[in-house]
Design an enzyme around this catalytic site. Structure first.
Site, PDB file in Angstrom:
ATOM      1  N   CYS A   1      26.354  37.263  15.645  1.00 24.57           N
ATOM      2  CA  CYS A   1      26.106  36.223  16.655  1.00 24.57           C
ATOM      3  C   CYS A   1      27.064  35.050  16.411  1.00 24.57           C
ATOM      4  O   CYS A   1      27.103  34.487  15.312  1.00 24.57           O
ATOM      5  CB  CYS A   1      24.657  35.770  16.554  1.00 24.57           C
ATOM      6  SG  CYS A   1      24.292  34.298  17.494  1.00 24.57           S
TER       7      CYS A   1
ATOM      8  N   CYS B   1      19.131  35.546  22.781  1.00 27.97           N
ATOM      9  CA  CYS B   1      19.825  34.489  22.040  1.00 27.97           C
ATOM     10  C   CYS B   1      20.796  33.769  22.984  1.00 27.97           C
ATOM     11  O   CYS B   1      21.583  34.422  23.671  1.00 27.97           O
ATOM     12  CB  CYS B   1      20.575  35.102  20.870  1.00 27.97           C
ATOM     13  SG  CYS B   1      21.661  33.936  20.052  1.00 27.97           S
TER      14      CYS B   1
ATOM     15  N   LYS C   1       0.873  -1.180   0.000  1.00 27.59           N
ATOM     16  CA  LYS C   1       0.000   0.000   0.000  1.00 27.59           C
ATOM     17  C   LYS C   1       0.905   1.223   0.000  1.00 27.59           C
ATOM     18  O   LYS C   1       1.474   1.596   1.011  1.00 27.59           O
ATOM     19  CB  LYS C   1      -0.937   0.007   1.208  1.00 27.59           C
ATOM     20  CG  LYS C   1      -1.923   1.152   1.148  1.00 27.59           C
ATOM     21  CD  LYS C   1      -3.050   0.936   2.127  1.00 27.59           C
ATOM     22  CE  LYS C   1      -4.157   1.960   2.053  1.00 27.59           C
ATOM     23  NZ  LYS C   1      -3.868   3.280   1.594  1.00 27.59           N
TER      24      LYS C   1
ATOM     25  N   CYS D   1      24.508  34.890  21.752  1.00 27.10           N
ATOM     26  CA  CYS D   1      25.077  36.246  21.813  1.00 27.10           C
ATOM     27  C   CYS D   1      24.329  37.154  22.782  1.00 27.10           C
ATOM     28  O   CYS D   1      24.662  38.330  22.900  1.00 27.10           O
ATOM     29  CB  CYS D   1      25.078  36.868  20.424  1.00 27.10           C
ATOM     30  SG  CYS D   1      23.422  37.205  19.808  1.00 27.10           S
TER      31      CYS D   1
HETATM   32  S1  IVH Z   1      -6.474  -0.294  -4.861  1.00 23.07           S
HETATM   33  C1  IVH Z   1     -10.839  -0.004  -5.352  1.00 23.07           C
HETATM   34  N1  IVH Z   1      -3.898  -0.745  -4.440  1.00 23.07           N
HETATM   35  O1  IVH Z   1      -4.882   3.539  -1.079  1.00 23.07           O
HETATM   36  C2  IVH Z   1      -9.397  -0.119  -5.046  1.00 23.07           C
HETATM   37  N2  IVH Z   1      -4.826   1.279  -3.644  1.00 23.07           N
HETATM   38  O2  IVH Z   1      -7.104   3.635   0.829  1.00 23.07           O
HETATM   39  C3  IVH Z   1      -8.760   1.150  -4.998  1.00 23.07           C
HETATM   40  N3  IVH Z   1      -3.205   2.752  -2.548  1.00 23.07           N
HETATM   41  O3  IVH Z   1      -7.058   5.537  -2.976  1.00 23.07           O
HETATM   42  C4  IVH Z   1      -7.392   1.191  -4.612  1.00 23.07           C
HETATM   43  N4  IVH Z   1      -1.443   1.463  -2.823  1.00 23.07           N
HETATM   44  O4  IVH Z   1      -4.543   5.870  -3.217  1.00 23.07           O
HETATM   45  C5  IVH Z   1      -4.928   0.101  -4.266  1.00 23.07           C
HETATM   46  N5  IVH Z   1      -1.649  -1.261  -4.172  1.00 23.07           N
HETATM   47  C6  IVH Z   1      -2.666  -0.420  -4.001  1.00 23.07           C
HETATM   48  C7  IVH Z   1      -2.507   0.815  -3.352  1.00 23.07           C
HETATM   49  C8  IVH Z   1      -3.628   1.643  -3.188  1.00 23.07           C
HETATM   50  C9  IVH Z   1      -1.896   2.609  -2.345  1.00 23.07           C
HETATM   51  C10 IVH Z   1      -4.023   3.906  -2.101  1.00 23.07           C
HETATM   52  C11 IVH Z   1      -4.884   4.520  -3.180  1.00 23.07           C
HETATM   53  C12 IVH Z   1      -6.290   4.421  -2.669  1.00 23.07           C
HETATM   54  C13 IVH Z   1      -6.073   4.302  -1.184  1.00 23.07           C
HETATM   55  C14 IVH Z   1      -7.214   3.614  -0.541  1.00 23.07           C
END
Ligand code: IVH
Length: 656
Positions: A423, A400, A111, A403
């Site tokens: 300073c 300060c 993520k 200084c």
């Molecule tokens: S899938 C319907 N995959 O997380 C599925 N999202 O909390 C939509 N994000 O808006 C997202 N890595 O900005 C997906 N591997 C990943 C992701 C990811 C980051 C973010 C994305 C999304 C948010 C959702």
């Protein structure tokens, strides 16, 4: 009644907001209020065109295009349901089985902690890039996304409309470099890579966006998904078309496998070159995704398992204040050391008095510290149950610590400053900066040595570095014949640094590397820099009013002028030569040794600099090339030992 003075004031105000928005990336008024100001300005200019000299309204145009256009997503961009617990993750798998009547394969992805965007391809041609916005409609940021190399302009797809979705992010290294640059220019630091990526995407000048070196990974398909069978299949396909897709993805068969995978990712999380905040688990087959469907804002076929930012408790032993190179006073929490996210933390910045009051932080408090996206650990909150009796609210000192001059709260800044240019702490910090890698890059002149030279009164101004002699150094602790020689040589070599570096090294407020290089390119020599006039400055592309004003202030101070004149007299003759781009010397560290037949040292050095390389004085692991001539001695030998590339004069001439 409209007066000319009021009109100029209004120009200044709009310019100030342009600066906050475009440069600082953190507007202080709403778009609506900003638009009102611009409208007012325009109406005055209509009535009094004779007043208009350099209005911010006339700068609108090239690059600055106003607001982004709205753009619709054909298939809404949903968000994900989150969980932080193993139990809920296993519940998710139970729900999948119930919904489908079978245990599906799932695709696990990182993520990414960035900004979601959608890239639209019509019959294989990239036609539009859109921010997520409210999920239904976002902003058209096509030009900005074109600065990201791994978004192909063309792909081999016949789909009338294919939406490829992904996350724009900034690598940690890029983020740190930008913040170092901002710190040099005394500009407000970006909070974390995610904010930096988001802010960059909203810049109205795509040339500025390109400098932010954004990255993207693709993780999904909106419209046109029927062209693919599954998530894993789609990712393979995207990769073969030149997109970058997520690292460390895995196809898993059950919850336990996923759990193991999450565990392994969490272990390496801090070593990844980008920020992630969890793992996304998606049903792999698109047919099964369709069967499961969506609830409101998020799909039933996916879940995000989120990592908590690592936090620890520790005690603030004291609060000290630090004097920066430009006089900014920063309170710092001196902590009982704790191990957090892989490093021992003993200090945390408390930013300013406002922040300390807001969180009610006092000396002796037990606090929770966190190292999340931010590189510098922060104090999250105080554990009030552990507050020691008699702990008093902390107050910024009035004077300060270096200084003893009274500190000043600047208008339109939260920061408190020491305005005394003499300073000692400020001076010392400036000297350290002057010699640092980013500025004059003087080898063998580290913080400790500069402190000694400063305390001994041998170096008071940067120009004093160039007055140092063997006799001054040889009796200092830790110095021997060899180290003295090395230092003197490095100082000598630094006289050849390009003008941009020297302008940066002067430590002028708001003048960071980019502005310094721009100015150097325009003025060409140190003496023209000294004679720079404001009207020349504001005409320079990329130099705003704030930088221009700051330079004007700096150059009107006789002490500063004397420093520059002294540097010139002491033999610094930097000239800004056009640097030849993409030469094989670019970025390479050279050491010259022995006698060259056709070039003097100075000439060879200039030729290297003009091709983007640099010259240092001694051979180390960081040396890339040793250019050697006749009767080369120990340096050549050392280079051989270290396996550094050796170059003859003939090869050098060819490479030029
Ligand atoms: S899938 C319907 N995959 O997380 C599925 N999202 O909390 C939509 N994000 O808006 C997202 N890595 O900005 C997906 N591997 C990943 C992701 C990811 C980051 C973010 C994305 C999304 C948010 C959702």
């Amino acid at each position: 009644m409209e007066t000319k003075e009021a009109y100029f004031e209004l120009c200044k105000e709009v310019e100030r907001h342009d600066y906050y928005y475009f440069v600082e990336n953190s507007p202080v008024i709403s778009d609506y209020d900003y638009d009102l100001l611009v409208k007012k300005l325009e109406s005055i200019e209509k009535k009094h065109p004779q007043w208009v000299v350099e209005s911010p309204t006339s700068k609108v145009g090239g690059g600055f295009k106003g607001h982004f256009r709205a753009a619709l997503h054909t298939v809404p961009m949903l968000s994900l349901s989150n969980t932080y617990s193993k139990e809920e993750l296993f519940d998710f798998f139970d729900r999948l089985e119930k919904g489908l009547g079978t245990r599906p394969h799932v695709f696990c992805e990182l993520k990414m902690d960035g900004i979601a965007v959608s890239c639209v391809y019509e019959k294989g041609v990239f036609v539009q890039g859109i921010t997520r916005g409210n999920g239904i409609e976002g902003e058209d940021i096509t030009e900005n996304l074109k600065t990201i190399k791994t978004i192909p302009q063309k792909i081999p797809s016949d789909e009338p409309r294919l939406e490829v979705r992904g996350e724009v992010y900034m690598e940690k290294g890029v983020f740190e470099a930008i913040n170092r640059e901002r710190a040099l220019a005394d500009e407000e630091l970006m909070k974390n890579p995610r904010n930096a990526a988001g802010g960059s995407l909203k810049l109205l000048d795509s040339a500025m966006v390109a400098k932010r070196k954004l990255s993207i990974v693709m993780y999904g398909i909106g419209a046109g998904y029927k062209a693919f069978k599954s998530q894993s299949d789609a990712m393979e396909q995207l990769k073969s078309w030149g997109f970058s897709i997520g690292k460390k993805s895995m196809l898993a068969q059950n919850a336990s496998q996923v759990w193991e995978h999450i565990d392994s990712i969490e272990k390496v999380r801090s070593e990844l070159p980008f920020d992630i905040d969890g793992v996304v688990i998606k049903v792999d087959q698109f047919s099964e995704q369709k069967e499961l469907g969506e609830t409101g804002k998020s799909p039933r076929w996916a879940i995000a398992y989120k990592f908590a930012a690592e936090r620890k408790k520790t005690v603030i032993e004291s609060i000290t204040v630090q004097v920066g190179r430009t006089g900014v006073i920063t309170p710092v929490a001196e902590l009982t050391p704790v191990l957090l996210a892989g490093s021992t933390i003993s200090r945390a910045t408390l930013h300013n008095q406002d922040e300390i009051e807001r969180k009610d932080i006092r000396e002796g408090d037990t606090v929770v510290i966190e190292k999340g996206g931010d590189v510098i650990p922060k104090v999250v909150e105080v554990d009030l149950s552990k507050r020691v009796e008699g702990a008093k609210p902390w107050k910024m000192p009035k004077a300060c610590p270096s200084c003893s001059q009274p500190l000043t709260q600047m208008e339109s800044e939260v920061a408190v400053r020491c305005l005394n240019h003499s300073c000692p702490k400020q001076k010392l910090r400036h000297l350290i900066f002057f010699a640092s890698k980013e500025a004059m890059d003087i080898d063998h002149l580290g913080q400790k040595i500069i402190e000694t030279l400063f305390l001994q009164g041998l170096v008071k101004e940067a120009s004093d570095f160039y007055r140092l002699k063997r006799e001054d150094l040889i009796d200092l602790e830790g110095f021997q014949e060899k180290s003295v020689n090395n230092l003197l040589k490095s100082i000598e070599v630094s006289k050849m640094r390009p003008l941009g570096r020297l302008i940066l090294a002067l430590g002028i407020r708001h003048v960071g590397k980019i502005s310094a290089d721009l100015i150097a390119k325009t003025v060409g020599t140190l003496s023209s820099f000294l004679n720079l006039k404001r009207d020349q400055l504001v005409k320079m592309e990329g130099i705003g009013t704030i930088v221009a004003e700051s330079l004007e202030d700096y150059l009107s101070d006789l002490k500063n002028r004397k420093l520059i004149e002294d540097l010139e007299k002491l033999g610094l003759k930097p000239e800004e030569k056009e640097v030849i781009q993409d030469h094989s010397f670019s970025g390479k560290a050279f050491v010259l040794t022995g006698t060259l037949e056709n070039y003097s040292r100075q000439e060879a050095g200039d030729l290297i600099l003009a091709r983007g390389g640099k010259v240092t004085s001694s051979v180390t692991k960081r040396t890339d090339v040793v250019l050697y001539g006749k009767s080369a001695g120990s340096k050549l030998k050392k280079a051989e030992e270290l396996g550094v590339l050796l170059m003859t004069e003939e090869a050098f001439t060819k490479a030029l």
